[in-house]
Write an enzyme that holds these catalytic residues in place. Structure first.
Site, PDB file in Angstrom:
ATOM      1  N   GLY A   1      69.572  56.952  34.172  1.00 21.13           N
ATOM      2  CA  GLY A   1      70.838  56.249  34.032  1.00 21.13           C
ATOM      3  C   GLY A   1      70.598  54.846  33.510  1.00 21.13           C
ATOM      4  N   GLY A   2      71.394  54.448  32.526  1.00 21.47           N
ATOM      5  CA  GLY A   2      71.193  53.155  31.877  1.00 21.47           C
ATOM      6  C   GLY A   2      72.398  52.250  31.978  1.00 21.47           C
ATOM      7  N   GLY A   3      73.097  52.307  33.110  1.00 21.27           N
ATOM      8  CA  GLY A   3      74.161  51.329  33.362  1.00 21.27           C
ATOM      9  C   GLY A   3      73.552  50.091  33.999  1.00 21.27           C
TER      10      GLY A   3
ATOM     11  N   GLY B   1      70.728  50.858  36.678  1.00 22.70           N
ATOM     12  CA  GLY B   1      69.526  51.416  36.075  1.00 22.70           C
ATOM     13  C   GLY B   1      68.784  50.385  35.238  1.00 22.70           C
TER      14      GLY B   1
ATOM     15  N   ARG C   1      92.557  47.567  47.313  1.00 22.88           N
ATOM     16  CA  ARG C   1      93.017  48.654  46.455  1.00 22.88           C
ATOM     17  C   ARG C   1      93.627  49.817  47.212  1.00 22.88           C
ATOM     18  NH1 ARG C   1      88.125  48.277  42.023  1.00 22.88           N
ATOM     19  NH2 ARG C   1      88.997  46.417  41.037  1.00 22.88           N
TER      20      ARG C   1
ATOM     21  N   GLU D   1      76.573  52.866  41.708  1.00 26.26           N
ATOM     22  CA  GLU D   1      77.671  53.648  42.283  1.00 26.26           C
ATOM     23  C   GLU D   1      77.160  54.943  42.902  1.00 26.26           C
ATOM     24  OE1 GLU D   1      81.130  54.154  39.789  1.00 26.26           O
ATOM     25  OE2 GLU D   1      82.030  55.601  41.161  1.00 26.26           O
TER      26      GLU D   1
ATOM     27  N   ARG E   1      86.089  49.691  48.408  1.00 30.23           N
ATOM     28  CA  ARG E   1      85.386  48.632  47.685  1.00 30.23           C
ATOM     29  C   ARG E   1      86.362  47.560  47.238  1.00 30.23           C
ATOM     30  NH1 ARG E   1      84.782  47.505  42.474  1.00 30.23           N
ATOM     31  NH2 ARG E   1      85.419  49.514  41.629  1.00 30.23           N
TER      32      ARG E   1
ATOM     33  N   SER F   1      81.753  45.861  42.469  1.00 30.32           N
ATOM     34  CA  SER F   1      80.912  46.958  41.971  1.00 30.32           C
ATOM     35  C   SER F   1      79.804  46.423  41.082  1.00 30.32           C
ATOM     36  CB  SER F   1      81.751  47.973  41.200  1.00 30.32           C
ATOM     37  OG  SER F   1      82.426  47.342  40.136  1.00 30.32           O
ATOM     38  N   LEU F   2      80.142  45.489  40.201  1.00 23.78           N
ATOM     39  CA  LEU F   2      79.121  44.976  39.282  1.00 23.78           C
ATOM     40  C   LEU F   2      78.013  44.284  40.064  1.00 23.78           C
ATOM     41  CD1 LEU F   2      81.315  43.655  36.324  1.00 23.78           C
ATOM     42  CD2 LEU F   2      80.353  45.911  36.718  1.00 23.78           C
TER      43      LEU F   2
END
Lengths: 625, 263
Positions: free
Chosen positions: A10-12, A15, A293, A397, A407, A412-413
């Protein structure tokens, strides 16, 4: 040069940060991604990244950030990692700043911060309205630098299939498939980090990219990795409904002053007929449109479905930015452009029509942590972000840590980058702790070959599937079922029935038609394999939802919800507090799903950091004024 | 022509060596549909308009909201992302819509091409800030909001390839690096830290296939879905490269002088 080689899947953001930490320590890294890493789903994050830098004179601090995060998730997260994240957040934002992220600035040239949901502080750094894209590009650039040096090998358009498991059950590398040639290979590694994001496509349509099938996480789960809190699925209050996707309209729109309303029908207690009813502002005078949320989504659902006040009788409410200045519109231009492009209306002039949508999974692969008696995360412990499978790690995630049952926006970032930063050194520490088991050298070739052979055989079987079911249609049915049963409001009878329906879908999967037997970019064969993983993960989500008989954060079961307290503050109502405590004693636990061939086995395990004499933060009722 | 259905004409090719063919698909038309949502309908029933069974066409996609750059293709001959190509715009009266892969990149299959040369170009121009490490070293340099905004626009480049596809100078016989990478060089040169390595990027753009190969057709700036001022970037880099060449000629080790200036 060191011969050690690590694998990141994974390259987000998570990762790539893991890759950077490994490469920076002089290690060789293979990164696998089904798309060029620059196209990972992190690009879709719009609003910003949280860090209590406190540049607005508000008295914000990392501890308050931690408090907001833990309370926002109704105390379901383990506390020391959350504390570690919130304390690291300002430094991470500065690091990104040094990498050249074009963050918005104040008149003094400092970083600007905006307000997001679930907090009263301006804590969110942002780059226009495409912050995720900008952060991903910054990390992508750093990784490219290491790639140019020969430290990193990128396997783009490669799909993770499973991990190589040795006789002792440890993960020794990955098996992956080249999506262009459909060739399957094994890649031994000292340790493997899964950073494959969330399972949005299990729900069919969501705010997620269509690559977010959750299939990689599911494959780990099917190979024995535990999956934590599967039922905790976040619904974002504001998205544009669409045939192919529910497109996110960032929380930053409300952070910058956007107001949510429906036209009143003139009933008692509401404004005169036709006038705007700002129901969030009325129901939450302190947090107003920036409630967390889950709260926002349920209120919109209530106003539309229970009160019948949806705009034009549809599943929609207004999100209104028409009263804001051109300057403010510019700050969120990227989001407004998306609305205009897909809806053909200018949201600067006409209120947007929006509705809640599946957005994020708080749950994911269970991961460990190690802290000292003062609750400090130990930076060199191999246990950080480690799954229960030795050598298999998870970050981003795809892990279950950090967000509890809900959340907060812009967390998240930070959680992705923080987990990526922690996981790299942990993987190195793990490899160091077992020098006799150096993957490439010590792994018997039969183990890797066996893993490759099993997956090749599996794809030969898939390529021979010639039944009547179209896999894409079956995937759509799965998504419709999951969305109907496991999102805003959950009911046990429907969940029980849903589990039976999932078993039927599993059976029908066996009659799928592969549609394409070719060996060049056979997307259908890849999807058929992924679909099985989506169904298996769907079962864990459905069963976790069924067995957790309470309401907590995003998981809402009206039949088991606590009554309304009799006092304004719930803490002033002793009777209510007794009920709240009783609920917590029973349910303030981590859901653990273990895969078995006959379905998920679910248990509810104590939260370790709450089981100590003095936790960082004692749980308290979660309410928003 | 009927408004009940959407008709797609898709250029198919099973692989780089296989012959190309055209296939037509007709599926029920839904409100708000776009080219990708229609391709999703097609794969749920991969049968041509004439009732022939076929394989689902291969296409690239991820975000479906024009921010990842995956789904670039030619829609009625225009280079763009398919996700934002609304059926209502392209086929107001039921006109067939033509889909073809980009022509300037090696074909993988059907509508999928290999754009890895664009990522390689980013290595050539050293499109990154060479940070000292990921440790806590405090904030980055101060910057005006104006600079941040100018950089932000350039930084929204999603490497989608539209600017290369429409460029007459980009073809199989030319090494021209294209607008995207040139604009990225400008992005990093415009950062106070990135500026320290300015000359490396300028030297990269002096090489064959560099900024001088631009033919000034101006197609790139019109095709860019993110409205990045690509021709401005090219003009500025052209100027910088010229200055750099002059300096290199008159000043020995001009790079060393710059480094001293910066320190």
């Amino acid at each position: 040069m060191s011969e050690e080689r690590y694998a990141v899947v994974g390259g987000g953001l998570a990762g790539l940060m893991a890759v950077i930490k490994l490469a920076e320590s002089g290690k060789n890294v293979d990164v696998f991604s089904i798309v060029p890493v620059k196209r990972s789903h992190s690009v879709c994050a719009q609003g910003g990244i949280n860090g209590a830098v406190n540049t607005k004179g508000e008295g914000d601090s990392p501890d308050i950030h931690m408090y907001d995060t833990l309370r926002g998730g109704d105390f379901l997260a383990e506390q020391p990692p959350v504390r570690g994240m919130c304390h690291a957040a300002p430094g991470i934002i500065y690091l990104l700043d040094r990498m050249g992220v074009p963050f918005s600035r104040t008149s003094e040239g400092l970083l600007d911060f905006r307000r997001f949901g679930g907090t009263l502080f301006n804590r969110t750094a942002f780059a226009g309205a495409t912050t995720g894209q900008q952060l991903l590009y910054a990390l992508d650039e750093q990784v490219r630098r290491y790639e140019a040096e020969g430290r990193v090998r990128k396997f783009e358009y490669w799909e993770y299939l499973g991990f190589i498991q040795d006789d002792e059950g440890a993960c020794r590398g990955v098996v992956a498939m080249d999506l262009k040639t459909m060739e399957i290979q094994s890649f031994p590694a000292e340790a493997v980090c899964m950073a494959t994001g969330g399972p949005g496509i299990v729900f069919g349509r969501s705010t997620n990219s269509i690559i977010n099938t959750g299939a990689a996480a599911s494959s780990c789960y099917q190979q024995g990795a535990w999956y934590g809190n599967p039922e905790m699925i976040q619904i974002h209050p504001t998205a544009i409904p669409g045939e192919d996707k529910l497109r996110l309209m960032s929380e930053s729109l409300r952070g910058e002053g956007g107001r949510v309303w429906v036209p009143s029908d003139g009933r008692a207690g509401l404004p005169p007929k036709g006038q705007p009813w700002y129901f969030l502002e009325e129901r939450y005078p302190k947090y107003k449109n920036l409630v967390p949320r889950d709260v926002g989504s349920r209120e919109i659902f209530d106003v539309v479905r229970n009160m019948g006040l949806g705009v034009d009788g549809q599943d929609a409410v207004y999100l209104d930015l028409t009263h804001l200045s051109a300057e403010v519109h510019k700050k969120v231009e990227g989001v407004l452009d998306i609305y205009e492009k897909f809806m053909g209306q200018d949201p600067r002039k006409v209120p947007m029509k929006i509705y809640p949508a599946m957005h994020y999974s708080m749950g994911g692969l269970w991961v460990d942590y190690e802290a000292n008696a003062r609750h400090d995360i130990l930076p060199d412990s191999p246990r950080q972000q480690a799954t229960n499978i030795p050598g298999l790690y998870a970050a981003g995630e795809v892990d279950y840590q950090y967000h509890g049952s809900n959340r907060l926006g812009a967390n998240s970032l930070i959680s992705c980058i923080y987990a990526g930063r922690v996981v790299g050194p942990a993987m190195i520490a793990y490899a160091k702790s077992r020098p006799e088991k150096r993957a490439a050298a010590a792994l018997p070739s039969t183990v890797a070959e066996g893993a490759t052979a099993r997956w090749r055989e599996r794809f030969e079987q898939i390529r021979a599937m010639s039944g009547a079911e179209n896999p894409y249609r079956l995937g759509r049915e799965l998504g419709d079922l999951m969305s109907e049963r496991c999102l805003i409001v959950k009911e046990n009878s429907k969940l029980e029935d849903g589990l039976k329906k999932l078993d039927v879908i599993s059976d029908r999967w066996k009659s799928c038609n592969v549609l394409d037997t070719g060996r060049t970019m056979n997307q259908a064969a890849s999807f058929v394999n992924a679909l099985w993983g989506m169904i298996e993960l769907g079962k864990a989500i459905m069963k976790g939802s069924l067995l957790r008989d309470e309401s907590r954060g995003a998981h809402f079961k009206p039949a088991f919800a606590l009554p309304k307290p009799k006092t304004h503050k719930p803490t002033d109502d002793p009777e209510w507090m007794a009920k709240w405590k009783e609920r917590n004693d029973k349910w303030l636990r981590t859901t653990l799903a273990k895969h078995t061939p006959s379905g998920p086995e679910i248990s509810f395990e104590p939260i370790r950091s709450l089981a100590v004499e003095k936790p960082i933060l004692a749980p308290e009722p979660r309410y928003y004024e | 022509m009927s408004k009940e259905n959407v008709v797609l004409r898709v250029k198919r090719q099973d692989g780089p060596q296989s012959p190309a063919r055209w296939e037509e698909f007709s599926v029920p038309r839904h409100a708000g549909a776009n080219v990708l949502s229609v391709l999703m309908q097609v794969r749920e029933n991969p049968v041509t308009a004439s009732g022939q069974k076929t394989t689902p066409p291969a296409w690239d996609a991820a975000c479906l909201e024009e921010v990842c750059g995956s789904c670039s293709m030619l829609v009625n001959g225009r280079a763009r992302q398919a996700c934002t190509a609304l059926i209502e715009t392209y086929s107001p009266n039921g006109e067939p819509i033509t889909l073809e892969p980009f022509s300037k990149f090696p074909l993988v299959r059907d509508l999928v091409v290999d754009r890895s040369r664009m990522f390689e170009s980013l290595k050539k121009v050293r499109a990154w800030i060479p940070i000292d490490g990921t440790y806590d070293l405090g904030p980055g340099p101060r910057m005006s909001q104006k600079t941040a905004e100018e950089r932000y626009v350039m930084s929204t480049c999603m490497t989608c390839g539209c600017c290369l596809e429409v460029c007459p100078q980009v073809n199989t016989h030319s090494p021209f690096i294209g607008a995207a990478a040139i604009s990225q060089a400008r992005l990093f040169n415009a950062h106070p830290t990135g500026q320290l390595n300015e000359s490396e990027r300028l030297h990269a753009l002096m090489e064959p296939g560099g900024v001088a190969d631009c033919g000034k057709a101006g197609n790139c700036v019109q095709a860019c879905p993110k409205e990045i001022p690509l021709t401005t970037s090219i003009a500025e880099m052209n100027r910088e490269v010229t200055w750099k060449a002059v300096k290199d000629f008159f000043v020995r080790d001009s790079d060393d002088h710059e480094k001293k200036d910066a320190s």
